[in-house]
Design a protein around this motif. Sequence first.
Motif, mmCIF file in Angstrom:
data_model
loop_
_atom_site.group_PDB
_atom_site.id
_atom_site.type_symbol
_atom_site.label_atom_id
_atom_site.label_comp_id
_atom_site.label_asym_id
_atom_site.label_seq_id
_atom_site.Cartn_x
_atom_site.Cartn_y
_atom_site.Cartn_z
ATOM 1 N N VAL A 192 0.837 -1.197 0.000
ATOM 2 C CA VAL A 192 0.000 0.000 0.000
ATOM 3 C C VAL A 192 0.875 1.251 0.000
ATOM 4 C CG1 VAL A 192 -1.691 1.344 1.302
ATOM 5 C CG2 VAL A 192 -1.946 -1.143 1.133
ATOM 6 N N SER A 193 1.903 1.245 0.832
ATOM 7 C CA SER A 193 2.822 2.385 0.894
ATOM 8 C C SER A 193 3.504 2.604 -0.448
ATOM 9 C CB SER A 193 3.869 2.152 1.991
ATOM 10 O OG SER A 193 4.785 3.222 2.043
ATOM 11 N N SER A 194 3.910 1.516 -1.097
ATOM 12 C CA SER A 194 4.562 1.611 -2.397
ATOM 13 C C SER A 194 3.599 2.165 -3.452
ATOM 14 C CB SER A 194 5.082 0.241 -2.824
ATOM 15 O OG SER A 194 5.666 0.307 -4.114
ATOM 16 N N ILE A 195 2.351 1.709 -3.413
ATOM 17 C CA ILE A 195 1.347 2.188 -4.371
ATOM 18 C C ILE A 195 1.132 3.694 -4.212
ATOM 19 C CG2 ILE A 195 -1.113 2.101 -4.975
ATOM 20 C CD1 ILE A 195 -1.030 -0.888 -4.127
ATOM 21 N N LEU A 196 0.997 4.136 -2.966
ATOM 22 C CA LEU A 196 0.793 5.560 -2.711
ATOM 23 C C LEU A 196 1.959 6.389 -3.238
ATOM 24 C CD1 LEU A 196 -0.632 5.385 0.939
ATOM 25 C CD2 LEU A 196 -1.904 5.953 -1.140
ATOM 26 N N THR A 197 3.175 5.878 -3.012
ATOM 27 C CA THR A 197 4.368 6.609 -3.460
ATOM 28 C C THR A 197 4.441 6.659 -4.979
ATOM 29 O OG1 THR A 197 5.592 5.991 -1.468
ATOM 30 C CG2 THR A 197 6.884 6.684 -3.377
ATOM 31 N N LYS A 198 4.252 5.511 -5.626
ATOM 32 C CA LYS A 198 4.354 5.447 -7.081
ATOM 33 C C LYS A 198 3.299 6.310 -7.778
ATOM 34 C CE LYS A 198 6.442 0.857 -7.744
ATOM 35 N NZ LYS A 198 6.242 -0.504 -8.332
ATOM 36 N N LEU A 199 2.104 6.342 -7.210
ATOM 37 C CA LEU A 199 0.999 7.051 -7.865
ATOM 38 C C LEU A 199 0.849 8.494 -7.374
ATOM 39 C CD1 LEU A 199 -1.701 4.219 -7.905
ATOM 40 C CD2 LEU A 199 -0.006 4.804 -9.652
ATOM 41 N N GLY A 200 1.639 8.867 -6.376
ATOM 42 C CA GLY A 200 1.556 10.237 -5.862
ATOM 43 C C GLY A 200 0.243 10.515 -5.160
ATOM 44 N N LEU A 201 -0.272 9.503 -4.449
ATOM 45 C CA LEU A 201 -1.556 9.634 -3.764
ATOM 46 C C LEU A 201 -1.342 9.771 -2.257
ATOM 47 C CD1 LEU A 201 -3.529 6.884 -5.732
ATOM 48 C CD2 LEU A 201 -3.413 9.347 -6.193
ATOM 49 N N ASP A 202 -2.403 10.178 -1.569
ATOM 50 C CA ASP A 202 -2.297 10.439 -0.133
ATOM 51 C C ASP A 202 -2.933 9.375 0.740
ATOM 52 O OD1 ASP A 202 -0.993 12.914 -0.556
ATOM 53 O OD2 ASP A 202 -2.925 13.895 -0.890
ATOM 54 N N ASN A 203 -3.925 8.649 0.210
ATOM 55 C CA ASN A 203 -4.637 7.697 1.065
ATOM 56 C C ASN A 203 -5.286 6.584 0.247
ATOM 57 O OD1 ASN A 203 -7.196 8.795 0.065
ATOM 58 N ND2 ASN A 203 -6.746 10.555 1.395
ATOM 59 N N ARG A 204 -5.883 5.624 0.952
ATOM 60 C CA ARG A 204 -6.496 4.463 0.310
ATOM 61 C C ARG A 204 -7.711 4.857 -0.526
ATOM 62 N NH1 ARG A 204 -5.204 -0.501 3.190
ATOM 63 N NH2 ARG A 204 -7.249 -1.351 2.624
ATOM 64 N N THR A 205 -8.449 5.878 -0.075
ATOM 65 C CA THR A 205 -9.625 6.307 -0.841
ATOM 66 C C THR A 205 -9.228 6.731 -2.250
ATOM 67 O OG1 THR A 205 -10.766 7.033 1.166
ATOM 68 C CG2 THR A 205 -11.537 7.955 -0.920
ATOM 69 N N GLN A 206 -8.111 7.447 -2.364
ATOM 70 C CA GLN A 206 -7.644 7.873 -3.682
ATOM 71 C C GLN A 206 -7.223 6.684 -4.539
ATOM 72 O OE1 GLN A 206 -4.604 10.790 -2.854
ATOM 73 N NE2 GLN A 206 -6.098 12.425 -2.499
ATOM 74 N N ILE A 207 -6.672 5.657 -3.902
ATOM 75 C CA ILE A 207 -6.359 4.431 -4.655
ATOM 76 C C ILE A 207 -7.644 3.819 -5.204
ATOM 77 C CG2 ILE A 207 -5.478 2.072 -4.502
ATOM 78 C CD1 ILE A 207 -3.538 3.017 -2.348
ATOM 79 N N ALA A 208 -8.661 3.748 -4.360
ATOM 80 C CA ALA A 208 -9.940 3.160 -4.777
ATOM 81 C C ALA A 208 -10.564 3.949 -5.921
ATOM 82 C CB ALA A 208 -10.896 3.096 -3.587
ATOM 83 N N LEU A 209 -10.537 5.284 -5.813
ATOM 84 C CA LEU A 209 -11.110 6.119 -6.878
ATOM 85 C C LEU A 209 -10.360 5.939 -8.195
ATOM 86 C CD1 LEU A 209 -11.784 9.425 -4.881
ATOM 87 C CD2 LEU A 209 -13.473 7.797 -5.742
ATOM 88 N N LEU A 210 -9.054 5.822 -8.116
ATOM 89 C CA LEU A 210 -8.256 5.625 -9.329
ATOM 90 C C LEU A 210 -8.610 4.278 -9.978
ATOM 91 C CD1 LEU A 210 -5.973 7.103 -10.899
ATOM 92 C CD2 LEU A 210 -4.372 5.573 -9.754
ATOM 93 N N ALA A 211 -8.757 3.251 -9.159
ATOM 94 C CA ALA A 211 -9.122 1.947 -9.698
ATOM 95 C C ALA A 211 -10.506 1.978 -10.342
ATOM 96 C CB ALA A 211 -9.074 0.891 -8.577
ATOM 97 N N HIS A 212 -11.433 2.712 -9.735
ATOM 98 C CA HIS A 212 -12.773 2.847 -10.326
ATOM 99 C C HIS A 212 -12.701 3.599 -11.640
ATOM 100 C CE1 HIS A 212 -15.505 1.113 -7.365
ATOM 101 N NE2 HIS A 212 -14.734 1.616 -6.407
ATOM 102 N N ASP A 213 -11.898 4.674 -11.703
ATOM 103 C CA ASP A 213 -11.744 5.425 -12.940
ATOM 104 C C ASP A 213 -11.186 4.547 -14.054
ATOM 105 O OD1 ASP A 213 -12.722 7.782 -11.916
ATOM 106 O OD2 ASP A 213 -10.752 8.666 -11.501
ATOM 107 N N ALA A 214 -10.340 3.589 -13.671
ATOM 108 C CA ALA A 214 -9.740 2.680 -14.649
ATOM 109 C C ALA A 214 -10.671 1.546 -15.047
ATOM 110 C CB ALA A 214 -8.432 2.119 -14.084
ATOM 111 N N GLY A 215 -11.848 1.508 -14.435
ATOM 112 C CA GLY A 215 -12.813 0.465 -14.774
ATOM 113 C C GLY A 215 -12.523 -0.869 -14.157
ATOM 114 N N LEU A 216 -11.735 -0.887 -13.088
ATOM 115 C CA LEU A 216 -11.357 -2.167 -12.468
ATOM 116 C C LEU A 216 -12.324 -2.610 -11.382
ATOM 117 C CD1 LEU A 216 -7.485 -1.644 -12.175
ATOM 118 C CD2 LEU A 216 -8.793 -2.745 -14.007
ATOM 119 N N ALA A 217 -13.153 -1.699 -10.906
ATOM 120 C CA ALA A 217 -14.071 -2.066 -9.810
ATOM 121 C C ALA A 217 -15.341 -1.210 -9.897
ATOM 122 C CB ALA A 217 -13.371 -1.832 -8.465
#
Length: 217
Positions: A192-217
């Motif tokens: 999770v920490s690596s994902i946040l760093t690579k994507l320049g995100l601040d929290n898990r909610t932003q990860i979830a929103l990005l995945a939804h934007d990509a059509g993955l969930a």
Amino acid sequence: MARVIRVLLVDDDALVRAGLSMMLDGAAGITVVAEAADGQEAVTATDAHAPDVVLMDLRMPRVDGITATRRLRARARPPEVIVLTTFDTDENVLHALRAGAAGFLLKDTPPPQIVEAVVRVAAGDPILSPRITRRLMERTVAQAGAYERARAALAALTPREHEVALAIALGRTNADIAADLAMGVTTVKAHVSSILTKLGLDNRTQIALLAHDAGLA
């Protein structure tokens, strides 16, 4: 002789109904067969008068226009529905279209265009207000852009990080993810920490929103 288009007016404002009735009854080939003050009355009036086209307001007491549209369109021989409203939010437009409306117009639409819409919808030609059409096109372009950006961002993740990001988008906790992917909770946290760093995100909610934007969930 050409068939006369039978119209039902549904609006909780009697003055609005009176104005529409006067306008439409004065148009060639159109007759107003009934009026209703809310969605429940619209269903009853449809049973009694079998309109070809229903001009439907959105916000009304008892039964709203979206619900009434859905009920009318679920019938074996449904009337066409044109939503005529002052509330032109994207959500209202999309809900109306998903409920089965064939048209969506604003109440400030010029009378000749409302008459034209009734004729076109009766002939099976869906219609939207030009302003709404433009906004939906802009929304579609924006969503397409978000999709491409999200897919490109997620491409930077390793396959394992990709799995973790998808699990986060599905609402899984760190413990759930650890159990699902057969790894320790500490390892999940590291991913999770690596994902946040690579994507320049601040929290898990932003990860979830990005995945939804990509059509993955």
